[in-house]
Design an enzyme around this catalytic site. Structure first.
Site, PDB file in Angstrom:
ATOM      1  N   SER A 183       0.832  -1.188   0.000  1.00 53.73           N
ATOM      2  CA  SER A 183       0.000   0.000   0.000  1.00 53.73           C
ATOM      3  C   SER A 183       0.876   1.251   0.000  1.00 53.73           C
ATOM      4  O   SER A 183       1.693   1.448  -0.876  1.00 53.73           O
ATOM      5  CB  SER A 183      -0.949  -0.056   1.199  1.00 53.73           C
ATOM      6  OG  SER A 183      -1.901   0.974   1.160  1.00 53.73           O
ATOM      7  N   ASP A 210       0.356  -4.279  -4.019  1.00 59.07           N
ATOM      8  CA  ASP A 210      -0.769  -3.373  -4.207  1.00 59.07           C
ATOM      9  C   ASP A 210      -0.381  -1.944  -3.794  1.00 59.07           C
ATOM     10  O   ASP A 210      -1.036  -1.332  -2.938  1.00 59.07           O
ATOM     11  CB  ASP A 210      -1.993  -3.844  -3.418  1.00 59.07           C
ATOM     12  CG  ASP A 210      -3.299  -3.562  -4.167  1.00 59.07           C
ATOM     13  OD1 ASP A 210      -3.256  -3.380  -5.394  1.00 59.07           O
ATOM     14  OD2 ASP A 210      -4.359  -3.511  -3.529  1.00 59.07           O
ATOM     15  N   HIS A 285      -7.441  -5.388  -0.855  1.00 55.49           N
ATOM     16  CA  HIS A 285      -6.213  -4.643  -0.581  1.00 55.49           C
ATOM     17  C   HIS A 285      -5.547  -5.063   0.726  1.00 55.49           C
ATOM     18  O   HIS A 285      -4.322  -5.010   0.849  1.00 55.49           O
ATOM     19  CB  HIS A 285      -6.563  -3.148  -0.538  1.00 55.49           C
ATOM     20  CG  HIS A 285      -5.402  -2.248  -0.344  1.00 55.49           C
ATOM     21  ND1 HIS A 285      -4.385  -2.117  -1.282  1.00 55.49           N
ATOM     22  CD2 HIS A 285      -5.075  -1.409   0.687  1.00 55.49           C
ATOM     23  CE1 HIS A 285      -3.509  -1.239  -0.846  1.00 55.49           C
ATOM     24  NE2 HIS A 285      -3.891  -0.797   0.344  1.00 55.49           N
TER      25      HIS A 285
END
Length: 371
Positions: A183, A210, A285
């Protein structure tokens, strides 16, 4: 009488099963071909891994420090030179010299939430170091990138000493170092390799799990990493990007955790060769993290983002593909990565067709850049 016969047959069947199982186990142990097979990357590797924490004296007694250690039970290590941030370290316990991976956690998350992912990677022969950057943070990630660079700069003087307290026969091979982040942590490691903040350590590969660079197109957070220009991030080192198909999907009234235009697709598009891209279309996510994530941030990880059916398949896949990529980029063995690319059905979940820009040969012979 019938009952006695049934019991006899049951006993005989049980004994036969035990004999066959033992025979197969002995045969496998003595079979050179079986012993030479590479381990299954999507399961934990052949090495036992130890997970422990290293304190930062500057933060001792602070809430930041206490919470970062809440999940991992271990003794404090007193070192001649403390790291600039509290660290969670996963390392093999088997004697040897192993490549090193710096791991950056996601936005407002704790490093301990990734313990299963880190342990999986370490069990395949890597030392993974995960600093705790902060508990809460604003939109500017420049300070976190600088802190990550300072942790890398600490490695030559401090990491060997930290390992010697818990796994004394294990040494870090700092000539083979990679950076990885989830992230916002993915954005941070790209900040490292693009030179937002410099480090004296050579970085040989970069991984974004991600990765996210803001809240949407035209709303990148500081410092902006994406250029939205194909192959403009000419890093000269191998790059792995993984994506969660449900990342761009909002949940309830909350915005998407990995919005379109600033997430994995864009990081891969901007990456120069050699780069590979894997997307798990049915997972979310936060599915990279542990099944058990205590505290307010852990609650957020389950509630704010659209999630897949369970975390375990995504975590196993992600750890496995990282292992395959690091074996190729740091150890010049592309066999597992080749299988993952050209036989995606071997993964423990459904994948979109993997993408590669460049070639496997470029990954295994990647230029080791100093950034």
């Amino acid at each position: 009488m019938d009952v006695s016969v049934c019991r006899l047959w049951t006993l005989l069947a049980t004994l036969l099963t035990v004999m066959v199982t033992c025979s197969r186990a002995v045969h496998h142990q003595n079979d050179p071909d079986a012993m030479g097979l590479a381990p299954d990357i999507y399961n934990e590797g052949p090495l036992k891994a130890d997970l422990f924490t290293v304190y930062s004296a500057a933060l001792r007694g602070h809430r930041h420090h206490r919470l970062s250690l809440a999940k991992v039970k271990s003794s404090e290590l007193k070192l001649p030179q403390d790291p600039p941030r509290p660290l969670l370290i996963a390392a093999p316990t088997t004697a040897g010299k192993y490549p090193v991976v710096l791991f950056q956690h996601g936005y407002t998350m704790r490093n301990t939430y990734y313990s299963q992912l880190l342990n999986h990677i370490a069990s395949h022969g890597f030392i993974v170091v995960a600093p705790q950057m902060y508990l809460w943070a604003g939109s500017d990630a420049t300070g976190e990138i600088a802190a990550a660079a300072s942790v890398l700069d600490w490695f030559p003087a401090g990491l060997k000493g930290a390992l010697s307290h818990r796994v004394p026969a294990v040494e870090p091979d700092l000539t083979r170092t990679a950076v990885m982040g989830h992230s916002r942590g993915g954005k941070e490691v790209f900040g490292l390799v693009t030179g937002v903040c410099n480090t004296s350590l050579k970085i040989s590969a970069v991984v974004g799990l991600d990765p996210v660079d803001g809240t949407g197109v035209g709303h990148q957070t500081i410092p902006p990493i994406l250029k939205n220009s194909p192959h403009s991030l000419n890093l000269k080192i191998p790059t792995l990007i993984t994506g969660a198909g449900l990342g761009p999907v909002g949940r309830f009234l909350f915005p998407a955790c990995a919005p379109k235009g600033v997430s994995h697709d864009n990081f891969f598009s901007d990456s120069a060769a050699p780069a590979v891209h894997f997307v798990a279309s049915e997972y979310g996510h936060m599915d990279y993290m542990d099944d058990d994530c205590p505290g307010a941030q852990g609650w957020m990880s389950f509630c704010l983002c659209k999630n897949g059916p369970s975390r375990e398949p995504m975590r196993r896949f992600s750890a496995g593909i990282v292992v395959a990529f690091l074996q190729a980029s740091l150890m010049q063995d592309s066999s597992q990565l080749s299988t993952a690319l050209f036989n995606p059905s071997s993964a423990p979940l459904k994948l979109e067709t993997p993408e590669i820009y460049g070639s496997l040969a470029e990954i295994t012979n990647g230029v080791r850049a100093s950034v």
